[in-house]
Design a protein around this motif. Sequence first.
Motif, mmCIF file in Angstrom:
data_model
loop_
_atom_site.group_PDB
_atom_site.id
_atom_site.type_symbol
_atom_site.label_atom_id
_atom_site.label_comp_id
_atom_site.label_asym_id
_atom_site.label_seq_id
_atom_site.Cartn_x
_atom_site.Cartn_y
_atom_site.Cartn_z
ATOM 1 N N ASN B 283 1.700 -21.830 -11.377
ATOM 2 C CA ASN B 283 1.177 -20.795 -10.576
ATOM 3 C C ASN B 283 1.571 -19.952 -9.641
ATOM 4 O O ASN B 283 0.893 -18.612 -9.317
ATOM 5 N N PHE B 287 3.831 -14.285 -12.109
ATOM 6 C CA PHE B 287 2.870 -14.361 -13.123
ATOM 7 C C PHE B 287 2.416 -13.600 -13.425
ATOM 8 O O PHE B 287 1.939 -13.013 -15.023
ATOM 9 N N ASP B 288 1.266 -13.228 -12.360
ATOM 10 C CA ASP B 288 0.050 -12.182 -13.106
ATOM 11 C C ASP B 288 1.077 -10.459 -12.784
ATOM 12 O O ASP B 288 -0.020 -9.913 -13.976
ATOM 13 N N TYR B 289 1.995 -10.611 -12.961
ATOM 14 C CA TYR B 289 2.390 -9.455 -12.739
ATOM 15 C C TYR B 289 3.847 -9.097 -14.223
ATOM 16 O O TYR B 289 4.207 -8.287 -14.782
ATOM 17 N N ALA B 290 3.845 -10.392 -14.746
ATOM 18 C CA ALA B 290 5.545 -10.620 -15.437
ATOM 19 C C ALA B 290 4.585 -9.955 -17.448
ATOM 20 O O ALA B 290 3.330 -10.419 -17.313
ATOM 21 N N HIS B 291 5.812 -9.681 -17.701
ATOM 22 C CA HIS B 291 5.318 -9.110 -19.262
ATOM 23 C C HIS B 291 5.662 -10.392 -20.117
ATOM 24 O O HIS B 291 4.751 -11.539 -21.027
#
Lengths: 251, 309
Positions: B283, B287-291
């Motif tokens: 969570n 991870f919302d910004y990672a590729h």
Amino acid sequence: MNIIVPIKQVPDLVEELEVDSSGKSLDREWLKFKVNEFDDHALEEALLLKEDTGGTVTAIALDGDDIDKALFAAAAKGADRVVKITGVDGAPTNHQAAKAFANALSSLDYDLVFTGVQSVEDRDGQLGVLLAHYLNLPHISVVTGVSVSGSGVNVQKEYGGGVIAEFEAATPIVLGIQAARETPRYVPVAKVRRAMRSTEMEEMTAGDISVGAGAEIQRMFKPESSGSAEMLSGSAEEIASTLADIIKNKM
Amino acid sequence: MSNKIFVIAEHLNGQVEDITYEMIGKAKEIGGEVITVLLGSGAQNLAADFGSDKVLYVDDAQLANFNPEAYCKTIVQLCHAHAPNIVLVGNTSQGMDIAAGVSVACDMPLVAYASDVTADTITSQLYGGKMSVSSHVADGRFIAAILAGAFDTEAGKGSGASIETADAPDLTGLKIQFKQLVAPEGGDVDITTQDVLVSVGRGIQNEDNLEIVQALADKLGGALSSSRPIVDSKWLPKTRQVGKSGLKVKPKVYIAVGISGAPEHIEGMKDAECIIAINTDPNAPIFDYAHYGVTEDLFDVVPALTDKL
């Protein structure tokens, strides 16, 4: 210099956070709390300044989860006095907490107030700045260095990119500490236990903490994942191979 | 009710900070009369590309450089005189010193860490970006401290804003005096010019473990950077810090190791070309910004990756 350090407990973000049934706040039942990490830096900077120039350090906190332990830990680290403010129930806003601290500080003698620059719960602004305004004192936040200079203090405030602004300030003043000049000291549990036996916990009442109307919380929710990341699974070896290919392609 | 929105301009070393344009653009979207408040000394030219309807400019020697006391006093006076219903200020080093002062002195609700604002609702990112909170102000009168990088800068640029000057309050006898700006010491490595950064956060647990990530950075011919807690712990010098109080970086490859992705960190690295995040917490906001994301233990994945390269 006599320094007061307000300390606050905040949820430990290592734990899974859940929203309670009201949909407006954290489910606090299973939360683990810890001292706001910036408050640890504020306390450390206060103790270092006291060791340099003399004076006293007073740690003060609103009554709440595990707060006795946090205050006795401050005593074990070197705080001369520990004070607990009672009469604030539930989870106060920072405006209310700042008002409670301001009321308590009006009967204490101090030159400096060091707060942690921010916490993970500052929906209505940072505690230190609010406290300063309720006390009608000047304030500087994002402080990374303090030294005594004449009858006042020399203060270093940090901007983006590591640029530092230097100020000379008269005391009393409230400073929001970003980082102490040394890593906050560690104190073993045995020493905290000894402090529990040998330190007197002073108590004060919060007094009137009414503040102007704040913005009302409508909803608390986990941010929707944008799902942008492609999650890689497999063994560490497999993942490493995939990552190595991705990286080589990008370079 | 028509809005009157104050946007508090921010500048440092004669340069307008992007947050100013980001807020002007957002204010225009909210609608109403958008007034940018600029404080300085001989700094009127900084307003040339403000896209607001109006600029309220206050010139005083004591305002040449940011001074928490002088700026706060001046902005509170302007708020009393012009009674804006919305004030937008940066959730930045300068803005933090202003927002709460205006809130207390003008009795306006304050909402910080704002990532979005409408005429009566403010969304904040709390708990290191792990929770969002929407706050409502029924009468639409509030101050919002805006996260840098939340909005587009171009939307706030323009020309032809009318400039109105206002008098400074009495700024004699200030308790805080500005002395000087000190540029950061040059480091051994300039992380803003690297093609590859291996960036390390709290998940690395202790200073000795830095070896693992340093080995990966060496293998990639890149440099080691970090999130704030690593620098505050003195494990790496300030020159290696990515984020709000550190540096903005845009490498080709950014590998975030044990970094959760608090808004302050994201601000400094979200424009990297390829972001790989390794964090055991599925969570984690990073991870919302990672590729690419990995939730396996960094202590297994990082050495394995170093071996494969």
